[in-house]
Scaffold this motif. Structure first.
Motif, PDB file in Angstrom:
ATOM      1  N   VAL A   1       0.838  -1.204   0.000  1.00  0.00           N
ATOM      2  CA  VAL A   1       0.000   0.000   0.000  1.00  0.00           C
ATOM      3  C   VAL A   1       0.869   1.249   0.000  1.00  0.00           C
ATOM      4  CG1 VAL A   1      -1.668   1.322   1.374  1.00  0.00           C
ATOM      5  CG2 VAL A   1      -1.978  -1.143   1.064  1.00  0.00           C
ATOM      6  N   LEU A   2       1.911   1.270   0.818  1.00  0.00           N
ATOM      7  CA  LEU A   2       2.807   2.426   0.863  1.00  0.00           C
ATOM      8  C   LEU A   2       3.545   2.623  -0.461  1.00  0.00           C
ATOM      9  CD1 LEU A   2       4.277   2.087   4.462  1.00  0.00           C
ATOM     10  CD2 LEU A   2       2.635   3.784   3.640  1.00  0.00           C
ATOM     11  N   LEU A   3       3.939   1.548  -1.099  1.00  0.00           N
ATOM     12  CA  LEU A   3       4.600   1.643  -2.394  1.00  0.00           C
ATOM     13  C   LEU A   3       3.661   2.224  -3.437  1.00  0.00           C
ATOM     14  CD1 LEU A   3       7.137   1.027  -4.072  1.00  0.00           C
ATOM     15  CD2 LEU A   3       6.165  -1.220  -4.534  1.00  0.00           C
ATOM     16  N   VAL A   4       2.423   1.755  -3.467  1.00  0.00           N
ATOM     17  CA  VAL A   4       1.440   2.277  -4.428  1.00  0.00           C
ATOM     18  C   VAL A   4       1.176   3.753  -4.159  1.00  0.00           C
ATOM     19  CG1 VAL A   4      -0.978   2.113  -5.147  1.00  0.00           C
ATOM     20  CG2 VAL A   4       0.403   0.040  -4.919  1.00  0.00           C
ATOM     21  N   LEU A   5       1.008   4.139  -2.906  1.00  0.00           N
ATOM     22  CA  LEU A   5       0.792   5.554  -2.573  1.00  0.00           C
ATOM     23  C   LEU A   5       1.987   6.412  -2.976  1.00  0.00           C
ATOM     24  CD1 LEU A   5      -0.956   5.319   0.914  1.00  0.00           C
ATOM     25  CD2 LEU A   5      -1.971   6.027  -1.255  1.00  0.00           C
ATOM     26  N   GLY A   6       3.181   5.899  -2.754  1.00  0.00           N
ATOM     27  CA  GLY A   6       4.383   6.636  -3.158  1.00  0.00           C
ATOM     28  C   GLY A   6       4.456   6.810  -4.668  1.00  0.00           C
ATOM     29  N   LEU A   7       4.105   5.771  -5.420  1.00  0.00           N
ATOM     30  CA  LEU A   7       4.118   5.870  -6.882  1.00  0.00           C
ATOM     31  C   LEU A   7       3.062   6.858  -7.379  1.00  0.00           C
ATOM     32  CD1 LEU A   7       4.677   2.137  -7.874  1.00  0.00           C
ATOM     33  CD2 LEU A   7       6.306   4.021  -8.085  1.00  0.00           C
ATOM     34  N   LEU A   8       1.881   6.854  -6.760  1.00  0.00           N
ATOM     35  CA  LEU A   8       0.844   7.815  -7.133  1.00  0.00           C
ATOM     36  C   LEU A   8       1.286   9.246  -6.823  1.00  0.00           C
ATOM     37  CD1 LEU A   8      -2.395   5.962  -5.984  1.00  0.00           C
ATOM     38  CD2 LEU A   8      -1.624   6.363  -8.341  1.00  0.00           C
ATOM     39  N   LEU A   9       1.909   9.452  -5.686  1.00  0.00           N
ATOM     40  CA  LEU A   9       2.417  10.775  -5.328  1.00  0.00           C
ATOM     41  C   LEU A   9       3.503  11.216  -6.298  1.00  0.00           C
ATOM     42  CD1 LEU A   9       2.353  13.077  -3.224  1.00  0.00           C
ATOM     43  CD2 LEU A   9       4.135  11.834  -1.999  1.00  0.00           C
ATOM     44  N   LEU A  10       4.397  10.315  -6.648  1.00  0.00           N
ATOM     45  CA  LEU A  10       5.459  10.625  -7.601  1.00  0.00           C
ATOM     46  C   LEU A  10       4.878  10.966  -8.968  1.00  0.00           C
ATOM     47  CD1 LEU A  10       8.527  10.715  -8.133  1.00  0.00           C
ATOM     48  CD2 LEU A  10       8.380   8.297  -8.731  1.00  0.00           C
ATOM     49  N   ARG A  11       3.898  10.216  -9.412  1.00  0.00           N
ATOM     50  CA  ARG A  11       3.245  10.494 -10.697  1.00  0.00           C
ATOM     51  C   ARG A  11       2.582  11.870 -10.688  1.00  0.00           C
ATOM     52  NH1 ARG A  11      -1.797   7.091 -12.518  1.00  0.00           N
ATOM     53  NH2 ARG A  11      -2.919   9.028 -12.669  1.00  0.00           N
ATOM     54  N   GLY A  12       1.932  12.211  -9.580  1.00  0.00           N
ATOM     55  CA  GLY A  12       1.309  13.534  -9.463  1.00  0.00           C
ATOM     56  C   GLY A  12       2.338  14.650  -9.503  1.00  0.00           C
ATOM     57  N   ARG A  13       3.459  14.456  -8.872  1.00  0.00           N
ATOM     58  CA  ARG A  13       4.529  15.484  -8.871  1.00  0.00           C
ATOM     59  C   ARG A  13       5.137  15.651 -10.273  1.00  0.00           C
ATOM     60  NH1 ARG A  13       5.343  18.539  -4.106  1.00  0.00           N
ATOM     61  NH2 ARG A  13       4.381  17.279  -2.497  1.00  0.00           N
ATOM     62  N   ILE A  14       5.305  14.531 -10.960  1.00  0.00           N
ATOM     63  CA  ILE A  14       5.884  14.606 -12.307  1.00  0.00           C
ATOM     64  C   ILE A  14       4.920  15.335 -13.247  1.00  0.00           C
ATOM     65  CG2 ILE A  14       6.548  13.214 -14.321  1.00  0.00           C
ATOM     66  CD1 ILE A  14       7.721  11.178 -12.339  1.00  0.00           C
ATOM     67  N   ARG A  15       3.628  15.037 -13.179  1.00  0.00           N
ATOM     68  CA  ARG A  15       2.638  15.719 -14.012  1.00  0.00           C
ATOM     69  C   ARG A  15       2.576  17.198 -13.699  1.00  0.00           C
ATOM     70  NH1 ARG A  15      -2.738  11.928 -14.572  1.00  0.00           N
ATOM     71  NH2 ARG A  15      -1.779  10.376 -15.931  1.00  0.00           N
ATOM     72  N   LYS A  16       2.657  17.530 -12.429  1.00  0.00           N
ATOM     73  CA  LYS A  16       2.618  18.931 -12.024  1.00  0.00           C
ATOM     74  C   LYS A  16       3.859  19.668 -12.527  1.00  0.00           C
ATOM     75  CE  LYS A  16       1.167  21.303  -7.891  1.00  0.00           C
ATOM     76  NZ  LYS A  16       1.103  21.255  -6.427  1.00  0.00           N
ATOM     77  N   GLY A  17       4.993  18.997 -12.535  1.00  0.00           N
ATOM     78  CA  GLY A  17       6.248  19.593 -13.034  1.00  0.00           C
ATOM     79  C   GLY A  17       6.217  19.830 -14.536  1.00  0.00           C
ATOM     80  N   ARG A  18       5.551  18.981 -15.283  1.00  0.00           N
ATOM     81  CA  ARG A  18       5.467  19.133 -16.743  1.00  0.00           C
ATOM     82  C   ARG A  18       4.560  20.298 -17.113  1.00  0.00           C
ATOM     83  NH1 ARG A  18       4.842  12.915 -18.853  1.00  0.00           N
ATOM     84  NH2 ARG A  18       6.955  12.265 -18.329  1.00  0.00           N
ATOM     85  N   ARG A  19       3.525  20.560 -16.317  1.00  0.00           N
ATOM     86  CA  ARG A  19       2.589  21.658 -16.607  1.00  0.00           C
ATOM     87  C   ARG A  19       3.237  23.020 -16.383  1.00  0.00           C
ATOM     88  NH1 ARG A  19      -2.550  19.312 -13.375  1.00  0.00           N
ATOM     89  NH2 ARG A  19      -2.823  17.451 -14.638  1.00  0.00           N
ATOM     90  N   SER A  20       4.202  23.105 -15.495  1.00  0.00           N
ATOM     91  CA  SER A  20       4.796  24.410 -15.168  1.00  0.00           C
ATOM     92  C   SER A  20       5.721  24.919 -16.221  1.00  0.00           C
ATOM     93  CB  SER A  20       5.602  24.315 -13.900  1.00  0.00           C
ATOM     94  OG  SER A  20       4.850  23.824 -12.841  1.00  0.00           O
TER      95      SER A  20
END
Length: 136
Positions: free
Chosen positions: A117-136
């Motif tokens: 569960v922690l690994l999946v949450l970490g991957l989702l958080l990482l994916r969200g950060r990467i998407r947010k970085g591409r939009r900027s």
């Protein structure tokens, strides 16, 4: 005065007199004559934790408790009991902690599932950060 001195000497020697005179367990360090049965017993002993040492199996421990457990296992194997039945008896008597092999009880499922569960949450958080970085 001599009686008092003798009494004091007797009291001082009490710990020496209190040593156990119990003989060692019969199969603590003696192998079973049948190599197949000894192999079964030895395989089980390597998966049972020493209650005194806590970091060794009873097959490797020199503690008297481990010797008693080795003897008990060998006697039960010679009597025809299956190793899994002996393991279940040991777990019932001493708790799950005595076995090096993990159990599949529902009570421990969160311990096995939490890392996933922690690994999946970490991957989702990482994916969200990467998407947010591409939009900027």
């Amino acid at each position: 005065m001599r009686v008092l001195l003798a009494l004091l000497l007797l009291l001082a020697s009490a710990p020496v007199l209190a040593q156990t005179a119990l003989p060692p367990a019969p199969y603590a360090d003696r192998q079973i004559d049948d190599p197949a049965l000894e192999k079964k017993a030895r395989a089980l002993m390597e998966t049972i934790r020493c209650l005194t040492c806590q970091s060794q199996s009873i097959a490797d421990s020199n503690a008297s408790m481990a010797a008693d457990m080795r003897s008990e296992i060998r006697q039960r194997v010679m009597a025809g009991e299956q190793p899994e039945h002996i393991r279940a008896w040991l777990i019932e008597r001493y708790g799950d902690w005595v076995s090096y092999e993990p159990t599949a009880n529902p009570i421990v499922w969160p311990l096995w599932g939490a890392p996933i569960v922690l690994l999946v949450l970490g991957l989702l958080l990482l994916r969200g950060r990467i998407r947010k970085g591409r939009r900027s």
